[in-house]
Design an enzyme around this catalytic site. Structure first.
Site, short mmCIF file in Angstrom:
data_model
loop_
_atom_site.label_atom_id
_atom_site.label_comp_id
_atom_site.label_asym_id
_atom_site.label_seq_id
_atom_site.Cartn_x
_atom_site.Cartn_y
_atom_site.Cartn_z
N LEU A 17 0.79 -1.23 0.00
CA LEU A 17 0.00 0.00 0.00
C LEU A 17 0.82 1.27 0.00
CD1 LEU A 17 -2.64 -1.07 2.69
CD2 LEU A 17 -2.92 -1.09 0.20
N SER A 18 2.11 1.20 0.32
CA SER A 18 2.91 2.39 0.57
C SER A 18 3.66 2.85 -0.68
CB SER A 18 3.89 2.14 1.71
OG SER A 18 4.54 3.32 2.09
N GLY A 36 6.14 4.70 -2.91
CA GLY A 36 7.45 5.26 -2.63
C GLY A 36 8.30 4.41 -1.71
N ASN A 37 7.68 3.42 -1.09
CA ASN A 37 8.40 2.50 -0.21
C ASN A 37 8.76 1.28 -1.06
OD1 ASN A 37 9.00 0.37 1.60
ND2 ASN A 37 7.80 1.33 3.22
N SER A 80 8.04 -2.28 0.38
CA SER A 80 6.61 -2.57 0.39
C SER A 80 6.12 -2.95 -1.00
CB SER A 80 5.84 -1.35 0.89
OG SER A 80 4.44 -1.52 0.76
N ASN A 92 6.31 6.82 13.34
CA ASN A 92 5.33 7.68 12.69
C ASN A 92 4.16 8.05 13.59
OD1 ASN A 92 6.02 5.48 10.09
ND2 ASN A 92 6.60 7.63 9.97
N HIS A 150 -4.05 4.20 4.05
CA HIS A 150 -3.99 3.17 5.08
C HIS A 150 -3.38 3.68 6.37
CE1 HIS A 150 0.06 2.99 3.42
NE2 HIS A 150 0.47 2.18 4.39
N GLU A 163 4.47 13.20 9.20
CA GLU A 163 4.74 11.77 9.38
C GLU A 163 5.52 11.48 10.66
OE1 GLU A 163 4.46 9.23 6.42
OE2 GLU A 163 2.96 10.60 5.65
N HIS A 188 10.93 8.39 4.17
CA HIS A 188 11.11 9.15 5.41
C HIS A 188 12.60 9.44 5.59
CE1 HIS A 188 7.23 7.04 6.89
NE2 HIS A 188 6.94 8.28 6.53
N CYS A 190 12.09 2.30 12.49
CA CYS A 190 10.68 2.52 12.20
C CYS A 190 9.79 2.01 13.33
CB CYS A 190 10.27 1.81 10.91
SG CYS A 190 10.81 2.63 9.40
#
Length: 429
Positions: free
Chosen positions: A19-20, A22-23, A26, A108, A135, A170, A239, A356
């Site tokens: 769902l993320s 740019g990650n 993921s 976050n 999400h 964030e 991030h 994280c």
């Protein structure tokens, strides 16, 4: 000051829905089968490791999942089962969002300014809005509830609701704090992005960072707004804590972490002449390698004896370029004296390393005593958590399982068993 690392317990719905945006981790593992039980046990093992090192450890609980209330806000009606079933039929991506376990990444959760930095002498905590990703944007209400419960004493803490969602915030993943080794005023650094880079959005808005600094009553003279480099965002540093980490008087960062590193370093040295800047050069560790191994998404911590240890994911140990450079760093006798390896592979595959998983909170002794003790970890609590995870957490979740009513029911009961084991009332958290 006493430092406590509050780690998120990996929730029973941990899955790889990708769902993320740019990650890269993921996205790369989207559709794979996750292992929620293993993920949660890996997280507890990391917490145990830091406790064994003599550090203070806290926890935050998984959020209520599936997030049926969020689906109701999107127009689905009926009892919980009907809402989930109709949402799964209409748009499976919505259910994937409602089942996200991303609240486990408590870096976050919010931004924390210790009492020594603030105008009113309180520890200020601003809940992040996480508005860039659907999400994660739904997490703020439950995060705020936990933070207000854990840090309820108004003599020591002030918890702020999120800044308006128009300005993405964030949390501590885009925040760093440095303190002179001989004492004196700390420097709080807020790292923001602008626009898009490589098709990926910059998630931290400068306006949000400035708002948090004002709310916390920080001294403008010791507060820096630092722009993240477009190269870092384009490479997958969604991030700042993917390319930089700070602790004590040490800034540990990649050469390409910031948009104007020379100007930033000069400003920092003017504010804190004895700052130690440890910069990893691109020709030794590429930006891509740093992000793939999460070299900088490590916990840089001060040990009880005053030395510094870098707590790294196993992936950093397994990469020759990274480990060779780190070995030279330790041999050089610099400000980082020790390396500690932890295995959080399940979290890593979803794009979150050791840093994280934790929110760093620094308090004085009296404020430490005012934290709700149910959020503070000891060996007995570790045992209770591990026992619940071993018996209640699913072993595996495939994407097609997210629409299974039996999984929904099991995850709800698993979280309830955990909260009860830690002494929380059913509707308290």
């Amino acid at each position: 000051m006493i430092e406590v690392n509050f780690d998120g317990i990996v929730g029973p719905t941990h899955n790889y829905a990708g769902l993320s945006i740019g990650n890269r981790a993921s996205s790369a593992n989207a559709g794979a089968i996750s292992a929620p039980r293993l993920a949660a046990l890996q997280g507890v093992a990391k917490m145990r490791r830091l406790m064994a090192m003599g550090l203070n450890q806290g926890i935050f609980l998984p959020h209520v999942r599936p997030n049926v209330g969020w689906l109701r806000a999107l127009g689905f009606v009926g009892d919980d089962a009907e809402v989930l079933a109709s949402a799964w039929t209409a748009d499976r991506a919505l259910v994937a969002n409602a089942m996200s376990a991303s609240a486990m990444w408590t870096a976050n959760a919010g931004t924390v300014s210790p009492s020594s930095d603030t105008r009113d002498g309180l520890c200020h905590i601003s809940v992040a809005n996480l508005s860039t990703m659907p999400h994660r944007a739904s997490e703020a209400a439950q995060t705020e509830r936990q933070l207000r419960l854990a840090f309820a004493d108004p003599r020591h803490f002030r918890v702020h609701s999120p800044v308006p969602s128009a300005f993405g915030d964030e949390g501590a993943a885009n925040f760093m704090r440095l303190v002179p080794p001989a004492g004196g005023a700390a420097v709080e650094m807020f790292v923001y992005g602008e626009g898009q880079a490589g098709g990926f959005p910059a998630r931290q808005h400068r306006t949000a960072s400035e708002a948090v600094a004002r709310r916390h009553g920080l001294s403008p003279a010791h507060t820096l707004m630092v722009r993240q480099s477009d190269a870092a965002i384009a490479a997958g540093a969604f991030h700042n804590d993917v390319v930089a980490v700070a602790n004590g008087h040490v800034l540990f960062a990649h050469e390409q972490a910031f948009a104007e590193p020379s100007a930033f370093h000069e400003t920092l040295k003017a504010l804190m002449p004895d700052v130690a800047i440890v910069e990893v050069p691109t020709d030794r560790v590429s930006l891509d390698t740093a992000i793939r191994t999460y070299l900088f998404n490590s916990q840089l911590v001060t040990m009880p004896d005053g030395s510094m240890t870098l707590v790294l994911p196993a992936e950093a140990h397994e990469n020759a370029d990274v480990w060779t450079w780190l070995a030279e760093l330790i041999a050089s006798g610099g400000p980082i004296q020790r390396l500690e390896i932890v295995d959080v592979r399940e979290s890593m595959r979803n794009g979150g390393g050791p840093a994280c998983l934790r929110l760093r909170v620094q308090v004085d002794e009296e404020a430490f005593g005012a934290i709700d003790p149910r959020f503070l970890l000891d060996e007995a609590a570790c045992g209770r958590i591990e026992d619940v995870i071993a018996h209640e957490w699913p072993e595996a979740i495939a994407i097609e399982n997210l629409g299974d009513p039996h999984l929904w029911d099991r995850c709800i009961k698993a979280r309830a068993a955990l909260t009860a084991a830690l002494g929380f009332a059913p509707d308290e958290i």
